[in-house]
Design a protein around this motif. Sequence first.
Motif, PDB file in Angstrom:
ATOM      1  N   LYS A 101       0.857  -1.199   0.000  1.00 38.10           N
ATOM      2  CA  LYS A 101       0.000   0.000   0.000  1.00 38.10           C
ATOM      3  C   LYS A 101       0.888   1.242   0.000  1.00 38.10           C
ATOM      4  O   LYS A 101       2.101   1.174   0.227  1.00 38.10           O
ATOM      5  CB  LYS A 101      -0.928   0.016   1.223  1.00 38.10           C
ATOM      6  CG  LYS A 101      -0.208   0.097   2.557  1.00 38.10           C
ATOM      7  CD  LYS A 101      -1.206   0.182   3.712  1.00 38.10           C
ATOM      8  CE  LYS A 101      -0.489   0.248   5.058  1.00 38.10           C
ATOM      9  NZ  LYS A 101      -1.416   0.412   6.192  1.00 38.10           N
ATOM     10  N   VAL A 102       0.239   2.397  -0.253  1.00 36.34           N
ATOM     11  CA  VAL A 102       0.950   3.682  -0.260  1.00 36.34           C
ATOM     12  C   VAL A 102       0.170   4.677   0.578  1.00 36.34           C
ATOM     13  O   VAL A 102      -1.039   4.854   0.390  1.00 36.34           O
ATOM     14  CB  VAL A 102       1.102   4.237  -1.696  1.00 36.34           C
ATOM     15  CG1 VAL A 102       1.852   5.575  -1.667  1.00 36.34           C
ATOM     16  CG2 VAL A 102       1.820   3.245  -2.600  1.00 36.34           C
ATOM     17  N   ASP A 103       0.859   5.308   1.520  1.00 37.15           N
ATOM     18  CA  ASP A 103       0.260   6.397   2.300  1.00 37.15           C
ATOM     19  C   ASP A 103       0.522   7.688   1.532  1.00 37.15           C
ATOM     20  O   ASP A 103       1.652   8.163   1.461  1.00 37.15           O
ATOM     21  CB  ASP A 103       0.897   6.456   3.692  1.00 37.15           C
ATOM     22  CG  ASP A 103       0.303   7.562   4.565  1.00 37.15           C
ATOM     23  OD1 ASP A 103      -0.502   8.359   4.054  1.00 37.15           O
ATOM     24  OD2 ASP A 103       0.681   7.646   5.752  1.00 37.15           O
ATOM     25  N   GLU A 104      -0.524   8.253   0.923  1.00 35.98           N
ATOM     26  CA  GLU A 104      -0.375   9.442   0.082  1.00 35.98           C
ATOM     27  C   GLU A 104      -0.270  10.736   0.894  1.00 35.98           C
ATOM     28  O   GLU A 104       0.055  11.784   0.348  1.00 35.98           O
ATOM     29  CB  GLU A 104      -1.586   9.550  -0.863  1.00 35.98           C
ATOM     30  CG  GLU A 104      -1.799   8.347  -1.757  1.00 35.98           C
ATOM     31  CD  GLU A 104      -0.969   8.430  -3.022  1.00 35.98           C
ATOM     32  OE1 GLU A 104      -0.296   9.458  -3.227  1.00 35.98           O
ATOM     33  OE2 GLU A 104      -0.992   7.452  -3.814  1.00 35.98           O
ATOM     34  N   LYS A 105      -0.559  10.680   2.176  1.00 40.11           N
ATOM     35  CA  LYS A 105      -0.569  11.898   3.004  1.00 40.11           C
ATOM     36  C   LYS A 105       0.519  11.849   4.067  1.00 40.11           C
ATOM     37  O   LYS A 105       0.307  12.184   5.228  1.00 40.11           O
ATOM     38  CB  LYS A 105      -1.937  12.067   3.660  1.00 40.11           C
ATOM     39  CG  LYS A 105      -3.065  12.264   2.656  1.00 40.11           C
ATOM     40  CD  LYS A 105      -4.400  12.425   3.359  1.00 40.11           C
ATOM     41  CE  LYS A 105      -5.525  12.631   2.341  1.00 40.11           C
ATOM     42  NZ  LYS A 105      -6.851  12.771   3.024  1.00 40.11           N
ATOM     43  N   TYR A 106       1.679  11.411   3.658  1.00 35.74           N
ATOM     44  CA  TYR A 106       2.807  11.259   4.588  1.00 35.74           C
ATOM     45  C   TYR A 106       3.570  12.586   4.709  1.00 35.74           C
ATOM     46  O   TYR A 106       3.984  13.176   3.707  1.00 35.74           O
ATOM     47  CB  TYR A 106       3.740  10.160   4.093  1.00 35.74           C
ATOM     48  CG  TYR A 106       4.958   9.926   4.940  1.00 35.74           C
ATOM     49  CD1 TYR A 106       4.854   9.494   6.259  1.00 35.74           C
ATOM     50  CD2 TYR A 106       6.236  10.151   4.416  1.00 35.74           C
ATOM     51  CE1 TYR A 106       5.979   9.271   7.029  1.00 35.74           C
ATOM     52  CE2 TYR A 106       7.368   9.920   5.178  1.00 35.74           C
ATOM     53  CZ  TYR A 106       7.240   9.491   6.491  1.00 35.74           C
ATOM     54  OH  TYR A 106       8.356   9.281   7.256  1.00 35.74           O
ATOM     55  N   THR A 107       3.716  13.071   5.926  1.00 31.66           N
ATOM     56  CA  THR A 107       4.469  14.300   6.190  1.00 31.66           C
ATOM     57  C   THR A 107       5.713  13.952   6.991  1.00 31.66           C
ATOM     58  O   THR A 107       5.624  13.256   8.008  1.00 31.66           O
ATOM     59  CB  THR A 107       3.614  15.311   6.981  1.00 31.66           C
ATOM     60  OG1 THR A 107       2.427  15.595   6.229  1.00 31.66           O
ATOM     61  CG2 THR A 107       4.377  16.606   7.207  1.00 31.66           C
ATOM     62  N   HIS A 108       6.862  14.417   6.519  1.00 31.31           N
ATOM     63  CA  HIS A 108       8.104  14.108   7.232  1.00 31.31           C
ATOM     64  C   HIS A 108       9.103  15.250   7.069  1.00 31.31           C
ATOM     65  O   HIS A 108       8.960  16.119   6.203  1.00 31.31           O
ATOM     66  CB  HIS A 108       8.704  12.789   6.732  1.00 31.31           C
ATOM     67  CG  HIS A 108       9.065  12.800   5.274  1.00 31.31           C
ATOM     68  ND1 HIS A 108      10.220  12.254   4.786  1.00 31.31           N
ATOM     69  CD2 HIS A 108       8.414  13.291   4.177  1.00 31.31           C
ATOM     70  CE1 HIS A 108      10.270  12.392   3.475  1.00 31.31           C
ATOM     71  NE2 HIS A 108       9.187  13.011   3.081  1.00 31.31           N
TER      72      HIS A 108
END
Length: 613
Positions: free
Chosen positions: A225-232
């Motif tokens: 899966k892909v987390d499209e709302k990843y903030t880093h």
Amino acid sequence: MGREELVRRVSEFAKESEETILNQVRKMGSSLDWSRYAYTLDEKRASAVSHAFVNMYEAGLIYRGHRIVNWDPKGQTTISDDEVVYEEENGKFYYFQYGPFVIGTARPETKFGDKYVVINPNDTRYKEYEHGQQIELEWINGPITATVIMDEASDPEIGSGVMTITPWHSVVDFELAEKHDLDKEQIIDKYGKLLPIAQEFEGMKITEAREKIVEKLNKKGLLVKVDEKYTHNVSKSERTGATVEPQIMEQWFVAVDKPFKIPHSEIKGVKSGDEVTLKQLMRTAVESRDIEMSQNGFRKTYFHWIDNLHDWCISRQIWFGHRIPVWYKGEDIYCGNDAPDGEGWEQDPDVLDTWFSSALWTFSTLGWPEKTKDMETFHPNAFMSPAYEILPLWVSRMILMSSFHLGQVPFKKVLIHGLVRDKSGRKFSKSLGNGIDPLDLVSEYGADAVRMGLLVGTAIGNDINFDESKVKGYKHFANKLWNITRFILENHHEGVPKTLPDKAIGYLDELKHIVAEITTEMEKYHLYLASEKLYHYIWHRVADQILEETKEVFASDEEDAKIAMSHTLNIILTTSLKLLHPFMPFVTETIWQELPQKDEDMLMIAKWPHTKD
């Protein structure tokens, strides 16, 4: 253009900038001994830098080795941890099937060489696996053999609790590889492009290759899966803005954890001959209060930085700076203050981190490595007040260098101040176009007004949101000083008063209280309070009330009363000018020259007032 020509041009530019900076410092009214002016790259400082390097090399505290460093692919040089800034970015976080495990990463382009899977030994979900166990699995470029590493570095609470490691491109992974003696393989070159291990992606920039790699893994059924709302937070080079790429490289380092015997120590808690590390010296100097660092927040920052300090990478792949005093001829290495005799020797092309030479500043400016009278008189320095952003960059390293080379702390007290920001609280920067030239402000409002605008109401350690209207207000205050002086001089009466009336005695008693209060604030380094209290006393008490109250006396026919009040106002004026001089040196000195009665020709050298005066 070649090294020699580039260094010549940069030196030329530095000289022009030097004149601008010195002019700004002078215009702002800095009271300095200009006969002691020094430049970090002048001959005396170069000698000090060379001696410092050689001394630490011979003590085994400077070494050349392969370690992971922060590599700036745009600047093509290593940078220190303190030159890395972190910017929050929105991106994607990918989950992949890695044999029986699910792993997560924001950087799939680094995963070509991942052949170790790390599991926490306390994670019961994976109790069937053992340290060193090998697993056959399908990966980016085909089947691989992965090895299980049991280590508590893997957090069971994060994701699946399992992670793979990329030792060449991650500080944490590198340390794990060192701990378990694992292989390390480079995936990305020094230009930020993929190497042959990436096969069909070789030569691509990582940003270009990322989605293509994910697509390949997806076609193999390995994308979970892909987390499209990843903030880093992404590591960036403060100087160039490039994304920092950790790389294992051969560089020069200062060993901060290596024990050595300190031959001479005047540091509290450290005796001559004790076995210590540089990190211990840095901690003890502040912990023992040999250096007073009373601001608890910054004190905690300092200790946190030391606790997380790795060996300091001091070599830089640039041309302008202090050359590393090491020469090579075949397999032979020579380290010394002068070039070795004989032909065929080539000097190391790298230069030293600028903070290496800056760290010597408290004693290189006093004549070290020579034993001078200045060294004996002025070291350790009494006081140091830098901005908080260079607490780890400069302050800590001055403590490191002074402790090792002299067995002394570099200074006795540190007081950290904040940064000047724009009216909205943003950092001044070229990109924002919000920079201010202090010389423009000085031309419009005067240096005294600029100084007061920066000082009043700004608690030490706090940032300053610069407001030009505030500076404008203190220009009015400078005019008010002239008006006060004019009134007092116009009503000047010669003579010695026979007695002072109760009102005059009251004014002088009040003045003694002000002197005591301002002196106390100054001794506590509460410059923001001292300047503010002076402002209110001079404007709202002296100008608005005391001068108004004395007009009746000067309008009368009583000569003795006029002499007494003139005498009293002269004391108030001269004392106020003395108290205000550190904050507004130009207008106070100019007014001082107009006074008919004064105890020194120049206000700058007049004695500070005391309550007994």
